[in-house]
Motif scaffolding. Structure first.
Motif, PDB file in Angstrom:
ATOM      1  N   LEU A  90      34.946  40.326  29.117  1.00 28.84           N
ATOM      2  CA  LEU A  90      34.390  40.508  30.619  1.00 28.84           C
ATOM      3  C   LEU A  90      33.026  39.575  30.817  1.00 28.84           C
ATOM      4  CD1 LEU A  90      34.122  44.626  29.939  1.00 28.84           C
ATOM      5  CD2 LEU A  90      35.585  43.496  31.592  1.00 28.84           C
ATOM      6  N   SER A  91      32.266  39.367  29.967  1.00 29.66           N
ATOM      7  CA  SER A  91      31.286  38.432  30.176  1.00 29.66           C
ATOM      8  C   SER A  91      31.719  37.030  30.651  1.00 29.66           C
ATOM      9  CB  SER A  91      30.464  38.144  28.856  1.00 29.66           C
ATOM     10  OG  SER A  91      29.974  39.628  28.201  1.00 29.66           O
ATOM     11  N   SER A  92      32.947  36.353  30.158  1.00 35.48           N
ATOM     12  CA  SER A  92      33.541  35.302  30.299  1.00 35.48           C
ATOM     13  C   SER A  92      33.697  35.116  31.860  1.00 35.48           C
ATOM     14  CB  SER A  92      34.639  34.955  29.485  1.00 35.48           C
ATOM     15  OG  SER A  92      35.865  35.582  29.787  1.00 35.48           O
ATOM     16  N   PHE A  93      34.354  36.305  32.333  1.00 40.45           N
ATOM     17  CA  PHE A  93      34.498  36.190  33.632  1.00 40.45           C
ATOM     18  C   PHE A  93      33.435  36.231  34.638  1.00 40.45           C
ATOM     19  CE2 PHE A  93      35.336  38.056  37.964  1.00 40.45           C
ATOM     20  CZ  PHE A  93      36.546  37.395  38.288  1.00 40.45           C
ATOM     21  N   TYR A  94      32.227  37.056  34.329  1.00 40.32           N
ATOM     22  CA  TYR A  94      30.977  36.848  34.930  1.00 40.32           C
ATOM     23  C   TYR A  94      30.404  35.376  34.925  1.00 40.32           C
ATOM     24  CZ  TYR A  94      31.033  41.827  35.829  1.00 40.32           C
ATOM     25  OH  TYR A  94      31.411  43.013  36.361  1.00 40.32           O
ATOM     26  N   PHE A  95      30.318  34.682  33.851  1.00 33.79           N
ATOM     27  CA  PHE A  95      30.055  33.403  33.751  1.00 33.79           C
ATOM     28  C   PHE A  95      30.821  32.556  34.420  1.00 33.79           C
ATOM     29  CE2 PHE A  95      30.277  29.186  31.653  1.00 33.79           C
ATOM     30  CZ  PHE A  95      28.930  29.077  31.086  1.00 33.79           C
ATOM     31  N   PHE A  96      32.135  32.340  34.707  1.00 32.10           N
ATOM     32  CA  PHE A  96      32.772  31.435  35.363  1.00 32.10           C
ATOM     33  C   PHE A  96      32.446  31.754  36.878  1.00 32.10           C
ATOM     34  CE2 PHE A  96      35.074  30.431  31.400  1.00 32.10           C
ATOM     35  CZ  PHE A  96      34.736  29.060  31.661  1.00 32.10           C
ATOM     36  N   TYR A  97      32.680  33.046  37.257  1.00 34.52           N
ATOM     37  CA  TYR A  97      32.583  33.525  38.724  1.00 34.52           C
ATOM     38  C   TYR A  97      31.160  32.734  39.278  1.00 34.52           C
ATOM     39  CZ  TYR A  97      32.456  36.129  42.911  1.00 34.52           C
ATOM     40  OH  TYR A  97      32.542  36.528  44.384  1.00 34.52           O
ATOM     41  N   PHE A  98      30.047  33.288  38.619  1.00 35.59           N
ATOM     42  CA  PHE A  98      28.730  32.829  38.840  1.00 35.59           C
ATOM     43  C   PHE A  98      28.472  30.975  38.678  1.00 35.59           C
ATOM     44  CE2 PHE A  98      28.192  37.351  39.206  1.00 35.59           C
ATOM     45  CZ  PHE A  98      27.618  37.425  40.304  1.00 35.59           C
ATOM     46  N   CYS A  99      29.444  30.497  37.862  1.00 36.04           N
ATOM     47  CA  CYS A  99      29.391  29.075  37.752  1.00 36.04           C
ATOM     48  C   CYS A  99      29.633  28.500  39.292  1.00 36.04           C
ATOM     49  CB  CYS A  99      29.920  28.647  36.695  1.00 36.04           C
ATOM     50  SG  CYS A  99      29.664  28.640  34.975  1.00 36.04           S
ATOM     51  N   LEU A 100      30.688  29.109  39.707  1.00 34.41           N
ATOM     52  CA  LEU A 100      31.142  28.747  41.129  1.00 34.41           C
ATOM     53  C   LEU A 100      29.963  28.870  42.222  1.00 34.41           C
ATOM     54  CD1 LEU A 100      33.399  27.537  42.621  1.00 34.41           C
ATOM     55  CD2 LEU A 100      34.380  29.864  42.823  1.00 34.41           C
ATOM     56  N   LEU A 101      29.420  29.983  42.033  1.00 35.15           N
ATOM     57  CA  LEU A 101      28.022  30.243  43.037  1.00 35.15           C
ATOM     58  C   LEU A 101      27.119  29.358  42.894  1.00 35.15           C
ATOM     59  CD1 LEU A 101      27.098  32.178  45.068  1.00 35.15           C
ATOM     60  CD2 LEU A 101      25.911  33.350  43.427  1.00 35.15           C
ATOM     61  N   GLY A 102      26.722  28.807  41.482  1.00 33.81           N
ATOM     62  CA  GLY A 102      25.798  27.843  41.306  1.00 33.81           C
ATOM     63  C   GLY A 102      26.349  26.656  41.679  1.00 33.81           C
ATOM     64  N   TRP A 105      35.990  18.159  42.380  1.00 32.91           N
ATOM     65  CA  TRP A 105      36.719  18.255  41.274  1.00 32.91           C
ATOM     66  C   TRP A 105      35.988  19.137  40.257  1.00 32.91           C
ATOM     67  CZ3 TRP A 105      41.557  16.662  40.626  1.00 32.91           C
ATOM     68  CH2 TRP A 105      41.896  15.617  41.671  1.00 32.91           C
ATOM     69  N   ALA A 106      34.687  19.111  40.295  1.00 31.99           N
ATOM     70  CA  ALA A 106      33.761  20.065  39.407  1.00 31.99           C
ATOM     71  C   ALA A 106      33.933  21.467  39.821  1.00 31.99           C
ATOM     72  CB  ALA A 106      32.315  19.433  39.465  1.00 31.99           C
ATOM     73  N   LEU A 107      34.050  21.756  41.222  1.00 32.88           N
ATOM     74  CA  LEU A 107      34.248  23.144  41.567  1.00 32.88           C
ATOM     75  C   LEU A 107      35.766  23.565  41.231  1.00 32.88           C
ATOM     76  CD1 LEU A 107      32.517  23.413  44.984  1.00 32.88           C
ATOM     77  CD2 LEU A 107      31.544  23.704  42.993  1.00 32.88           C
ATOM     78  N   LEU A 108      36.731  22.634  41.476  1.00 36.27           N
ATOM     79  CA  LEU A 108      37.911  23.020  40.866  1.00 36.27           C
ATOM     80  C   LEU A 108      37.925  23.583  39.540  1.00 36.27           C
ATOM     81  CD1 LEU A 108      40.687  23.447  42.010  1.00 36.27           C
ATOM     82  CD2 LEU A 108      41.356  21.123  41.532  1.00 36.27           C
ATOM     83  N   ALA A 109      37.481  22.596  38.681  1.00 35.50           N
ATOM     84  CA  ALA A 109      37.494  22.813  37.247  1.00 35.50           C
ATOM     85  C   ALA A 109      36.698  24.520  36.902  1.00 35.50           C
ATOM     86  CB  ALA A 109      36.850  21.827  36.427  1.00 35.50           C
ATOM     87  N   ILE A 110      35.865  24.513  37.599  1.00 36.95           N
ATOM     88  CA  ILE A 110      35.230  26.077  37.470  1.00 36.95           C
ATOM     89  C   ILE A 110      36.116  27.105  37.986  1.00 36.95           C
ATOM     90  CG2 ILE A 110      33.286  27.438  38.207  1.00 36.95           C
ATOM     91  CD1 ILE A 110      31.637  25.101  38.644  1.00 36.95           C
ATOM     92  N   MET A 111      36.975  27.117  38.919  1.00 35.83           N
ATOM     93  CA  MET A 111      37.726  27.854  39.468  1.00 35.83           C
ATOM     94  C   MET A 111      38.945  27.964  38.557  1.00 35.83           C
ATOM     95  SD  MET A 111      38.030  26.660  43.729  1.00 35.83           S
ATOM     96  CE  MET A 111      36.691  26.607  44.764  1.00 35.83           C
ATOM     97  N   LEU A 112      39.469  27.104  37.820  1.00 40.11           N
ATOM     98  CA  LEU A 112      40.467  27.287  36.768  1.00 40.11           C
ATOM     99  C   LEU A 112      39.740  28.053  35.647  1.00 40.11           C
ATOM    100  CD1 LEU A 112      41.838  23.478  36.519  1.00 40.11           C
ATOM    101  CD2 LEU A 112      42.877  25.434  37.823  1.00 40.11           C
TER     102      LEU A 112
END
Length: 383
Positions: free
Chosen positions: A10-22, A162-169
């Motif tokens: 669960l935590s990993s999803f929140y991590f990447f989701y808010f990486c994208l917001l960041g 490219w950085a954003l796309l990596a986060i989305m992956l």
């Protein structure tokens, strides 16, 4: 025997989701500026994802409630977010970028509300553990704003998509790692009393008006603060650290929020948040060139987002019955998105014509108006 909570999944999803917001909140306007767009066009492009926040949560929330297939929606939304955003590599015209912003945001905003339901279903009665899981979202945001800030100090902004796309992956991968869960009240009967009847309760509509005004006041911050600070001579690396400082203050505030809500009423907490927001925007518009003032203004993010959001979530929970919580939260998201979009639009038009000081002054007046409304229309009530 209680079932173990899949904490790290669960935590990993929140991590990447808010990486994208960041990655988007501080740097999206900077990237559009790099492409040569005017401040008005930048404001419009930044407003589009916020407008999608008005539509997407309600539509996808209705589909999740009807089908119960929330995890499938999360995975589908994560995949379509990346596919839609990949269109940014095909062209940089204004019309095409507007389409890319609308497409990826429509699916991105479908993801988090559904995942929140899944997380709370996994936690069951252990809802106190939610903050420990959600904390990784803030950590992801901090890592991204600091990391990308340092990256763009020496690398071209052409690497930004490219950085954003990596986060989305990363979001896609995390969504497939999470096991499914359904809330206990999924098949419960709807309670007596309609949503509109609860919405007409004293102070509820006034609260939602204030939500819109508060997010409108954030328009210049989320759209132009990075460009504003760069113009004042701050490096992109330092700007990233300043964004991170605000989120750290927000996290620390969350840790003491239960005590604050136990000591002060929701009206007092909301009013204080609005008043401190009015102060923050004046400081950023007029005195951001002084590092000490800027540091203090960033610490006020604990109030302008932290205490406001926590009190707002409490207010929605108290104002609507269990089966109508989703509608209450969806309306909260929709009005926050509407206010944010209006804020991005007005700041885009006023930034070049009126300048930063007046643009932030308008934001300050909006926050001050929210404080007046909440103090006069919301009754005193302890959380």
């Amino acid at each position: 025997m209680s079932v173990a909570v899949p904490y790290w999944r669960l935590s990993s999803f929140y991590f990447f989701y808010f990486c994208l917001l960041g990655g988007t909140a501080p740097f999206l306007a900077l990237y559009f500026h790099h492409l040569g767009f005017s401040s008005a066009r930048i404001g419009e492009l930044v407003a589009i994802p916020m407008l999608m926040r008005c539509v997407a949560p309600n539509l996808w929330g209705w589909l999740g409630d009807r089908s119960g297939k929330r995890l499938q929606i999360v995975r589908f939304g994560a995949l379509c977010t990346a596919l839609s955003f990949a269109g940014i590599f095909l062209g940089h015209s204004y019309a095409w970028l507007a389409l890319v912003m609308a497409g990826h945001a429509f699916f991105w905003h479908a993801v988090l509300p559904q995942f929140e339901v899944i997380t709370l279903a996994h936690l069951g009665e252990r809802t106190a553990s939610y903050s420990r899981i959600r904390l990784w979202g803030s950590i992801g945001f901090i890592c991204t704003v600091v990391g990308l800030g340092r990256l763009f100090d020496w690398a071209s902004l052409d690497s930004y998509p490219w950085a954003l796309l990596a986060i989305m992956l990363g979001i896609i991968g995390a969504s497939w790692w999470v096991p499914n869960a359904q809330p206990a009240w999924h098949h419960a009967e709807a309670p007596a009393g309609g949503f509109l009847a609860q919405l007409r309760r004293p102070g509820v509509i006034a609260f939602y008006v204030c939500v819109c005004l508060m997010q409108l006041s954030h328009g210049p911050y989320y759209t132009f603060i990075t460009l504003h600070l760069e113009t004042l001579g701050y490096s992109r690396g330092l700007i990233g650290q300043l964004w991170a400082l605000g989120v750290v203050a927000e996290v620390l505030l969350f840790l003491v929020m239960p005590r604050l809500l136990g000591r002060f009423s929701l009206r007092q907490v909301l009013a204080a948040s609005f008043l401190l927001a009015a102060l923050r925007w004046l400081l950023l518009g007029n005195l951001a060139g002084h590092l000490g003032v800027l540091l203090f203004a960033q610490l006020l993010h604990a109030a302008t987002f932290g205490s406001f959001h926590a009190a707002a979530i409490h207010f929605v929970q108290r104002s609507f019955q269990a089966r109508q919580q989703g509608q209450g939260q969806a309306l909260y998201a929709a009005l926050a998105g509407s206010g944010g979009a209006l804020g991005a639009l007005y700041s885009g038009y006023s930034w070049s014509s009126l300048g930063p000081a007046w643009t932030f002054a308008i934001a300050s007046l909006a926050a001050l108006g929210a404080a007046v409304i909440i103090l006069t229309r919301l009754k005193e009530e302890r959380a």
